[in-house]
Design an enzyme around this catalytic site. Structure first.
Site, PDB file in Angstrom:
ATOM      1  N   SER A   1      13.264 -34.468 -43.773  1.00  0.00           N
ATOM      2  CA  SER A   1      14.358 -35.042 -42.969  1.00  0.00           C
ATOM      3  C   SER A   1      13.906 -36.294 -42.212  1.00  0.00           C
ATOM      4  O   SER A   1      14.694 -37.223 -42.031  1.00  0.00           O
ATOM      5  CB  SER A   1      14.945 -34.000 -42.018  1.00  0.00           C
ATOM      6  OG  SER A   1      14.040 -33.688 -40.994  1.00  0.00           O
ATOM      7  N   ASN A   2      12.659 -36.354 -41.815  1.00  0.00           N
ATOM      8  CA  ASN A   2      12.175 -37.582 -41.159  1.00  0.00           C
ATOM      9  C   ASN A   2      12.040 -38.714 -42.169  1.00  0.00           C
ATOM     10  O   ASN A   2      12.294 -39.874 -41.841  1.00  0.00           O
ATOM     11  CB  ASN A   2      10.843 -37.324 -40.446  1.00  0.00           C
ATOM     12  CG  ASN A   2      11.073 -36.711 -39.073  1.00  0.00           C
ATOM     13  OD1 ASN A   2      11.594 -37.374 -38.170  1.00  0.00           O
ATOM     14  ND2 ASN A   2      10.713 -35.442 -38.921  1.00  0.00           N
TER      15      ASN A   2
ATOM     16  N   MET B   1       1.247 -31.910 -43.461  1.00  0.00           N
ATOM     17  CA  MET B   1       0.641 -30.766 -42.773  1.00  0.00           C
ATOM     18  C   MET B   1      -0.805 -30.493 -43.189  1.00  0.00           C
ATOM     19  O   MET B   1      -1.244 -29.347 -43.222  1.00  0.00           O
ATOM     20  CB  MET B   1       1.517 -29.519 -42.985  1.00  0.00           C
ATOM     21  CG  MET B   1       2.947 -29.689 -42.535  1.00  0.00           C
ATOM     22  SD  MET B   1       3.149 -30.235 -40.817  1.00  0.00           S
ATOM     23  CE  MET B   1       2.953 -28.678 -39.973  1.00  0.00           C
TER      24      MET B   1
ATOM     25  N   HIS C   1       4.923 -35.729 -34.273  1.00  0.00           N
ATOM     26  CA  HIS C   1       4.578 -34.353 -33.932  1.00  0.00           C
ATOM     27  C   HIS C   1       5.677 -33.771 -33.038  1.00  0.00           C
ATOM     28  O   HIS C   1       6.130 -34.440 -32.107  1.00  0.00           O
ATOM     29  CB  HIS C   1       3.228 -34.324 -33.215  1.00  0.00           C
ATOM     30  CG  HIS C   1       2.806 -32.947 -32.844  1.00  0.00           C
ATOM     31  ND1 HIS C   1       2.342 -32.039 -33.789  1.00  0.00           N
ATOM     32  CD2 HIS C   1       2.825 -32.283 -31.659  1.00  0.00           C
ATOM     33  CE1 HIS C   1       2.080 -30.886 -33.185  1.00  0.00           C
ATOM     34  NE2 HIS C   1       2.359 -31.018 -31.902  1.00  0.00           N
TER      35      HIS C   1
ATOM     36  N   GLU D   1      -9.117 -36.347 -33.669  1.00  0.00           N
ATOM     37  CA  GLU D   1      -8.733 -34.994 -33.248  1.00  0.00           C
ATOM     38  C   GLU D   1      -7.299 -34.723 -33.723  1.00  0.00           C
ATOM     39  O   GLU D   1      -6.478 -35.642 -33.756  1.00  0.00           O
ATOM     40  CB  GLU D   1      -8.790 -34.838 -31.728  1.00  0.00           C
ATOM     41  CG  GLU D   1     -10.204 -34.789 -31.164  1.00  0.00           C
ATOM     42  CD  GLU D   1     -10.784 -36.184 -30.970  1.00  0.00           C
ATOM     43  OE1 GLU D   1      -9.992 -37.123 -30.765  1.00  0.00           O
ATOM     44  OE2 GLU D   1     -12.021 -36.315 -31.072  1.00  0.00           O
TER      45      GLU D   1
ATOM     46  N   ASP E   1      -3.499 -33.994 -33.944  1.00  0.00           N
ATOM     47  CA  ASP E   1      -2.344 -34.273 -33.081  1.00  0.00           C
ATOM     48  C   ASP E   1      -2.748 -34.950 -31.778  1.00  0.00           C
ATOM     49  O   ASP E   1      -2.334 -34.544 -30.676  1.00  0.00           O
ATOM     50  CB  ASP E   1      -1.543 -32.982 -32.802  1.00  0.00           C
ATOM     51  CG  ASP E   1      -0.960 -32.401 -34.075  1.00  0.00           C
ATOM     52  OD1 ASP E   1      -0.587 -33.181 -34.968  1.00  0.00           O
ATOM     53  OD2 ASP E   1      -0.893 -31.164 -34.192  1.00  0.00           O
TER      54      ASP E   1
ATOM     55  N   GLU F   1      13.754 -36.556 -33.228  1.00  0.00           N
ATOM     56  CA  GLU F   1      12.711 -37.107 -34.108  1.00  0.00           C
ATOM     57  C   GLU F   1      13.303 -38.181 -35.021  1.00  0.00           C
ATOM     58  O   GLU F   1      12.683 -39.212 -35.279  1.00  0.00           O
ATOM     59  CB  GLU F   1      12.089 -36.001 -34.970  1.00  0.00           C
ATOM     60  CG  GLU F   1      11.246 -35.012 -34.198  1.00  0.00           C
ATOM     61  CD  GLU F   1      10.526 -34.029 -35.128  1.00  0.00           C
ATOM     62  OE1 GLU F   1      10.033 -34.434 -36.183  1.00  0.00           O
ATOM     63  OE2 GLU F   1      10.470 -32.835 -34.777  1.00  0.00           O
TER      64      GLU F   1
HETATM   65  C1  GAR Z   1       8.826 -32.326 -38.222  1.00  0.00           C
HETATM   66  O1  GAR Z   1       9.348 -31.551 -37.174  1.00  0.00           O
HETATM   67  C2  GAR Z   1       7.527 -32.996 -37.803  1.00  0.00           C
HETATM   68  O2  GAR Z   1       7.524 -33.389 -36.463  1.00  0.00           O
HETATM   69  C3  GAR Z   1       6.532 -31.889 -38.050  1.00  0.00           C
HETATM   70  O3  GAR Z   1       6.933 -31.331 -39.264  1.00  0.00           O
HETATM   71  C4  GAR Z   1       8.352 -31.430 -39.369  1.00  0.00           C
HETATM   72  C5  GAR Z   1       8.691 -32.049 -40.703  1.00  0.00           C
HETATM   73  O4  GAR Z   1      10.062 -32.006 -40.953  1.00  0.00           O
HETATM   74  N1  GAR Z   1       5.194 -32.373 -38.085  1.00  0.00           N
HETATM   75  C6  GAR Z   1       4.147 -31.681 -37.623  1.00  0.00           C
HETATM   76  O5  GAR Z   1       4.232 -30.575 -37.150  1.00  0.00           O
HETATM   77  C7  GAR Z   1       2.808 -32.407 -37.714  1.00  0.00           C
HETATM   78  N2  GAR Z   1       1.842 -31.841 -36.830  1.00  0.00           N
HETATM   79  P1  GAR Z   1      10.707 -32.899 -42.073  1.00  0.00           P
HETATM   80  O6  GAR Z   1       9.929 -32.603 -43.352  1.00  0.00           O
HETATM   81  O7  GAR Z   1      12.132 -32.440 -42.155  1.00  0.00           O
HETATM   82  O8  GAR Z   1      10.588 -34.340 -41.672  1.00  0.00           O
END
Ligand code: GAR
Length: 226
Positions: free
Chosen positions: A23-24, A104, A123, A157, A159, A188
């Site tokens: 979605s991002n 991830m 994040h 490190e 995040d 986001e």
């Molecule tokens: C999002 O909420 C992003 O912030 C998170 O994964 C999700 C991906 O959603 N990222 C992390 O947790 C990284 N540490 P998406 O695939 O719908 O964009």
């Protein structure tokens, strides 16, 4: 006849790394389809790389005609080998910016150092609170009144790294993990394109543990939806 001096300049490539639903990525592609984006930034999303062969983000990319590569971490016997292939795939596109949009995998210090200053991540928490996984559950357990999302330059490190932009969301007493996650995700989608835009214009630059801002209106990189 007046000619456009930028007409022959190829757009600057951005590579987006994903693992999940995308979605991002969709929010970035929507922003990048705006004519102002093209005119002001001369940048395009050149490729999407997924470490998960079945990630929804792959469909999102394909619908927009964006090149997709799968670099499945399970196909490599060490993180080092995985990262080498990831770097080769990224470098095919010579990107000016690499965006981790729901990617991830933990990246090594060497990898992060190699792309320093042009590797950014989103994040789902107000860093430095709640790095790692299950951020919404942990925010509810901690009883915080505000929660949110952060876009930051990636440092070695997990995040962490110089903060570019944050979005704040009020926590309601009735919130569940799902309702809170949904409201943060909405923010986001506003935050990430904005952060990418400002990094591409050079108005945000990484200077060690902090980002330096230039010519940015107050509030532009701090979204409050309380
Ligand atoms: C999002 O909420 C992003 O912030 C998170 O994964 C999700 C991906 O959603 N990222 C992390 O947790 C990284 N540490 P998406 O695939 O719908 O964009």
């Amino acid at each position: 006849m007046k000619t456009d001096p930028t007409a022959d300049v190829p757009p600057r490539p951005i590579v987006v790394l994903v693992s999940g639903r995308g979605s991002n990525l969709q929010a970035l592609l929507t922003a990048a389809s705006d004519e102002h984006w093209d005119r002001d930034l001369q940048a395009c999303i050149a490729a999407v790389i997924s470490n998960q062969p079945r990630a929804g983000a792959i469909d999102v990319a394909q619908k927009h005609g964006v090149a997709v590569h799968v670099v499945d971490h399970r196909a490599f016997s060490s993180r080092n080998e995985f990262e080498q292939q990831l770097a080769v795939t990224i470098d095919l596109h010579q990107p000016v910016l690499i965006v981790l949009a729901g990617f991830m995998r933990v990246l090594s210090a060497e990898f992060v150092h190699h792309y320093a200053g042009r590797l950014i991540n989103i994040h789902p928490s107000l860093l430095p609170s709640f790095p790692g996984l299950n951020t919404h559950r942990r925010a509810l357990e901690a009883g915080v009144r505000v929660h949110g999302a952060t876009v930051h330059f990636v440092s070695k490190e997990v995040d962490s790294g110089a903060i570019i932009a944050q979005a704040v969301v009020a926590v309601d007493p009735d919130d569940t993990e799902a309702t809170l996650a949904a409201r943060v995700l909405q923010q986001e989608h506003r935050l990430l394109p904005r952060a990418v835009r400002h990094v591409l214009t050079g108005r945000v630059q990484c200077a060690g543990t902090r980002a330096v801002l230039r010519d940015i209106a107050p509030g532009e990189l701090s979204l409050l939806s309380v």
